[in-house]
Design a protein around this motif. Sequence first.
Motif, PDB file in Angstrom:
ATOM      1  N   GLN A   1      -1.367  -4.204  -3.617  1.00  0.00           N
ATOM      2  CA  GLN A   1      -0.591  -3.451  -2.662  1.00  0.00           C
ATOM      3  C   GLN A   1      -0.752  -1.964  -2.951  1.00  0.00           C
ATOM      4  O   GLN A   1      -0.385  -1.495  -4.020  1.00  0.00           O
ATOM      5  N   VAL A   2      -1.287  -1.222  -1.992  1.00  0.00           N
ATOM      6  CA  VAL A   2      -1.488   0.211  -2.176  1.00  0.00           C
ATOM      7  C   VAL A   2      -0.153   0.946  -2.071  1.00  0.00           C
ATOM      8  O   VAL A   2       0.665   0.636  -1.207  1.00  0.00           O
ATOM      9  N   GLN A   3       0.039   1.882  -2.961  1.00  0.00           N
ATOM     10  CA  GLN A   3       1.213   2.760  -2.896  1.00  0.00           C
ATOM     11  C   GLN A   3       0.737   4.201  -2.842  1.00  0.00           C
ATOM     12  O   GLN A   3      -0.228   4.569  -3.520  1.00  0.00           O
ATOM     13  N   LEU A   4       1.416   5.014  -2.042  1.00  0.00           N
ATOM     14  CA  LEU A   4       1.061   6.411  -1.861  1.00  0.00           C
ATOM     15  C   LEU A   4       2.252   7.293  -2.207  1.00  0.00           C
ATOM     16  O   LEU A   4       3.389   6.988  -1.834  1.00  0.00           O
ATOM     17  N   VAL A   5       1.984   8.379  -2.917  1.00  0.00           N
ATOM     18  CA  VAL A   5       3.043   9.321  -3.270  1.00  0.00           C
ATOM     19  C   VAL A   5       2.547  10.733  -3.009  1.00  0.00           C
ATOM     20  O   VAL A   5       1.534  11.152  -3.576  1.00  0.00           O
ATOM     21  N   GLU A   6       3.273  11.455  -2.150  1.00  0.00           N
ATOM     22  CA  GLU A   6       2.929  12.839  -1.872  1.00  0.00           C
ATOM     23  C   GLU A   6       3.629  13.774  -2.853  1.00  0.00           C
ATOM     24  O   GLU A   6       4.700  13.467  -3.371  1.00  0.00           O
ATOM     25  N   LEU A  20      -0.921  20.244  -0.745  1.00  0.00           N
ATOM     26  CA  LEU A  20      -0.290  18.943  -0.873  1.00  0.00           C
ATOM     27  C   LEU A  20      -1.262  17.965  -1.529  1.00  0.00           C
ATOM     28  O   LEU A  20      -2.468  18.059  -1.320  1.00  0.00           O
ATOM     29  N   SER A  21      -0.705  17.044  -2.300  1.00  0.00           N
ATOM     30  CA  SER A  21      -1.490  15.986  -2.916  1.00  0.00           C
ATOM     31  C   SER A  21      -0.915  14.637  -2.512  1.00  0.00           C
ATOM     32  O   SER A  21       0.292  14.514  -2.303  1.00  0.00           O
ATOM     33  N   CYS A  22      -1.797  13.641  -2.440  1.00  0.00           N
ATOM     34  CA  CYS A  22      -1.377  12.269  -2.157  1.00  0.00           C
ATOM     35  C   CYS A  22      -2.101  11.367  -3.148  1.00  0.00           C
ATOM     36  O   CYS A  22      -3.322  11.225  -3.078  1.00  0.00           O
ATOM     37  N   ALA A  23      -1.355  10.794  -4.070  1.00  0.00           N
ATOM     38  CA  ALA A  23      -1.931   9.917  -5.074  1.00  0.00           C
ATOM     39  C   ALA A  23      -1.799   8.471  -4.629  1.00  0.00           C
ATOM     40  O   ALA A  23      -0.696   8.017  -4.304  1.00  0.00           O
ATOM     41  N   ALA A  24      -2.908   7.744  -4.643  1.00  0.00           N
ATOM     42  CA  ALA A  24      -2.919   6.336  -4.266  1.00  0.00           C
ATOM     43  C   ALA A  24      -3.070   5.478  -5.509  1.00  0.00           C
ATOM     44  O   ALA A  24      -3.809   5.828  -6.433  1.00  0.00           O
ATOM     45  N   SER A  25      -2.369   4.338  -5.510  1.00  0.00           N
ATOM     46  CA  SER A  25      -2.475   3.413  -6.627  1.00  0.00           C
ATOM     47  C   SER A  25      -2.392   1.984  -6.112  1.00  0.00           C
ATOM     48  O   SER A  25      -1.811   1.720  -5.064  1.00  0.00           O
ATOM     49  N   GLY A  26      -2.999   1.046  -6.875  1.00  0.00           N
ATOM     50  CA  GLY A  26      -2.909  -0.353  -6.496  1.00  0.00           C
ATOM     51  C   GLY A  26      -3.783  -0.730  -5.326  1.00  0.00           C
ATOM     52  O   GLY A  26      -3.479  -0.370  -4.203  1.00  0.00           O
ATOM     53  N   GLY A  27      -4.875  -1.453  -5.524  1.00  0.00           N
ATOM     54  CA  GLY A  27      -5.702  -1.931  -4.413  1.00  0.00           C
ATOM     55  C   GLY A  27      -6.437  -0.841  -3.677  1.00  0.00           C
ATOM     56  O   GLY A  27      -6.745  -0.988  -2.493  1.00  0.00           O
ATOM     57  N   THR A  28      -6.747   0.249  -4.348  1.00  0.00           N
ATOM     58  CA  THR A  28      -7.367   1.392  -3.667  1.00  0.00           C
ATOM     59  C   THR A  28      -8.796   1.116  -3.228  1.00  0.00           C
ATOM     60  O   THR A  28      -9.324   1.836  -2.374  1.00  0.00           O
ATOM     61  N   SER A  29      -9.427   0.095  -3.776  1.00  0.00           N
ATOM     62  CA  SER A  29     -10.809  -0.200  -3.384  1.00  0.00           C
ATOM     63  C   SER A  29     -10.909  -0.638  -1.926  1.00  0.00           C
ATOM     64  O   SER A  29     -11.994  -0.623  -1.345  1.00  0.00           O
ATOM     65  N   SER A  30      -9.793  -1.017  -1.325  1.00  0.00           N
ATOM     66  CA  SER A  30      -9.811  -1.470   0.060  1.00  0.00           C
ATOM     67  C   SER A  30      -9.611  -0.329   1.067  1.00  0.00           C
ATOM     68  O   SER A  30      -9.694  -0.539   2.265  1.00  0.00           O
ATOM     69  N   ILE A  31      -9.351   0.872   0.589  1.00  0.00           N
ATOM     70  CA  ILE A  31      -9.110   2.013   1.479  1.00  0.00           C
ATOM     71  C   ILE A  31     -10.415   2.482   2.102  1.00  0.00           C
ATOM     72  O   ILE A  31     -11.404   2.694   1.398  1.00  0.00           O
ATOM     73  N   TYR A  32     -10.427   2.692   3.434  1.00  0.00           N
ATOM     74  CA  TYR A  32     -11.612   3.243   4.086  1.00  0.00           C
ATOM     75  C   TYR A  32     -11.335   4.578   4.768  1.00  0.00           C
ATOM     76  O   TYR A  32     -12.264   5.306   5.134  1.00  0.00           O
ATOM     77  N   ALA A  98      -2.862   5.625   4.571  1.00  0.00           N
ATOM     78  CA  ALA A  98      -4.147   5.023   4.228  1.00  0.00           C
ATOM     79  C   ALA A  98      -4.404   3.820   5.120  1.00  0.00           C
ATOM     80  O   ALA A  98      -3.490   3.045   5.404  1.00  0.00           O
ATOM     81  N   ARG A  99      -5.644   3.690   5.562  1.00  0.00           N
ATOM     82  CA  ARG A  99      -6.069   2.502   6.293  1.00  0.00           C
ATOM     83  C   ARG A  99      -6.949   1.685   5.371  1.00  0.00           C
ATOM     84  O   ARG A  99      -7.812   2.226   4.667  1.00  0.00           O
ATOM     85  N   ARG A 100      -6.712   0.382   5.386  1.00  0.00           N
ATOM     86  CA  ARG A 100      -7.432  -0.507   4.471  1.00  0.00           C
ATOM     87  C   ARG A 100      -8.156  -1.603   5.240  1.00  0.00           C
ATOM     88  O   ARG A 100      -7.692  -2.073   6.271  1.00  0.00           O
ATOM     89  N   GLY A 102      -9.113  -5.099   6.402  1.00  0.00           N
ATOM     90  CA  GLY A 102      -8.356  -6.332   6.492  1.00  0.00           C
ATOM     91  C   GLY A 102      -6.879  -6.170   6.774  1.00  0.00           C
ATOM     92  O   GLY A 102      -6.157  -7.170   6.842  1.00  0.00           O
ATOM     93  N   LYS A 103      -6.422  -4.933   6.939  1.00  0.00           N
ATOM     94  CA  LYS A 103      -5.007  -4.680   7.221  1.00  0.00           C
ATOM     95  C   LYS A 103      -4.877  -3.988   8.573  1.00  0.00           C
ATOM     96  O   LYS A 103      -5.537  -2.980   8.825  1.00  0.00           O
ATOM     97  N   SER A 104      -4.026  -4.519   9.427  1.00  0.00           N
ATOM     98  CA  SER A 104      -3.887  -3.947  10.769  1.00  0.00           C
ATOM     99  C   SER A 104      -2.986  -2.732  10.797  1.00  0.00           C
ATOM    100  O   SER A 104      -3.087  -1.902  11.710  1.00  0.00           O
ATOM    101  N   SER A 105      -2.124  -2.591   9.830  1.00  0.00           N
ATOM    102  CA  SER A 105      -1.222  -1.445   9.820  1.00  0.00           C
ATOM    103  C   SER A 105      -1.530  -0.534   8.640  1.00  0.00           C
ATOM    104  O   SER A 105      -2.076  -0.972   7.627  1.00  0.00           O
ATOM    105  N   ALA A 106      -1.191   0.727   8.785  1.00  0.00           N
ATOM    106  CA  ALA A 106      -1.439   1.706   7.734  1.00  0.00           C
ATOM    107  C   ALA A 106      -0.352   1.632   6.668  1.00  0.00           C
ATOM    108  O   ALA A 106       0.751   1.144   6.910  1.00  0.00           O
ATOM    109  N   THR A 107      -0.688   2.117   5.493  1.00  0.00           N
ATOM    110  CA  THR A 107       0.275   2.284   4.413  1.00  0.00           C
ATOM    111  C   THR A 107       0.706   3.738   4.391  1.00  0.00           C
ATOM    112  O   THR A 107      -0.142   4.626   4.487  1.00  0.00           O
ATOM    113  N   TRP A 108       2.009   3.973   4.232  1.00  0.00           N
ATOM    114  CA  TRP A 108       2.534   5.325   4.301  1.00  0.00           C
ATOM    115  C   TRP A 108       3.222   5.740   3.002  1.00  0.00           C
ATOM    116  O   TRP A 108       3.809   4.903   2.319  1.00  0.00           O
ATOM    117  N   GLY A 109       3.145   7.034   2.713  1.00  0.00           N
ATOM    118  CA  GLY A 109       3.926   7.580   1.618  1.00  0.00           C
ATOM    119  C   GLY A 109       5.319   7.940   2.104  1.00  0.00           C
ATOM    120  O   GLY A 109       5.585   7.920   3.309  1.00  0.00           O
TER     121      GLY A 109
END
Length: 118
Positions: A1-6, A20-32, A98-100, A102-109
Amino acid sequence: QVQLVESGGGLVQAGGSLRLSCAASGGTSSIYAMGWFRRAPGQERESVATINWSGGTTSYADSVKGRFTISKDNAKNTMFLQMNPLNPDDTSVYYCAARRFGKSSATWGPGTPVPVSS
């Protein structure tokens, strides 16, 4: 599960700059793709800038072209938004997304506020 923190938001005077910075963690290999969005008080959320995570292709809203720059550091799974110069119309809460594959919805910080004083 990707998590984003601004981070990096805060009060700034008109004409000033912020990064601004946005750090992604968890499952980041799926981000396109990733992007910055903002929502001003009483307004709809709008896209500010987007970036392709592998190739680096970027796009910008007309309102920020020439003033904002989106970039990324794949090794650190971090995206940036350099904003300069800022004006009071840029006052908003800024979100990264982030858009990943296989996922239809985006992940948000959770968002970071950027008030710009005149």
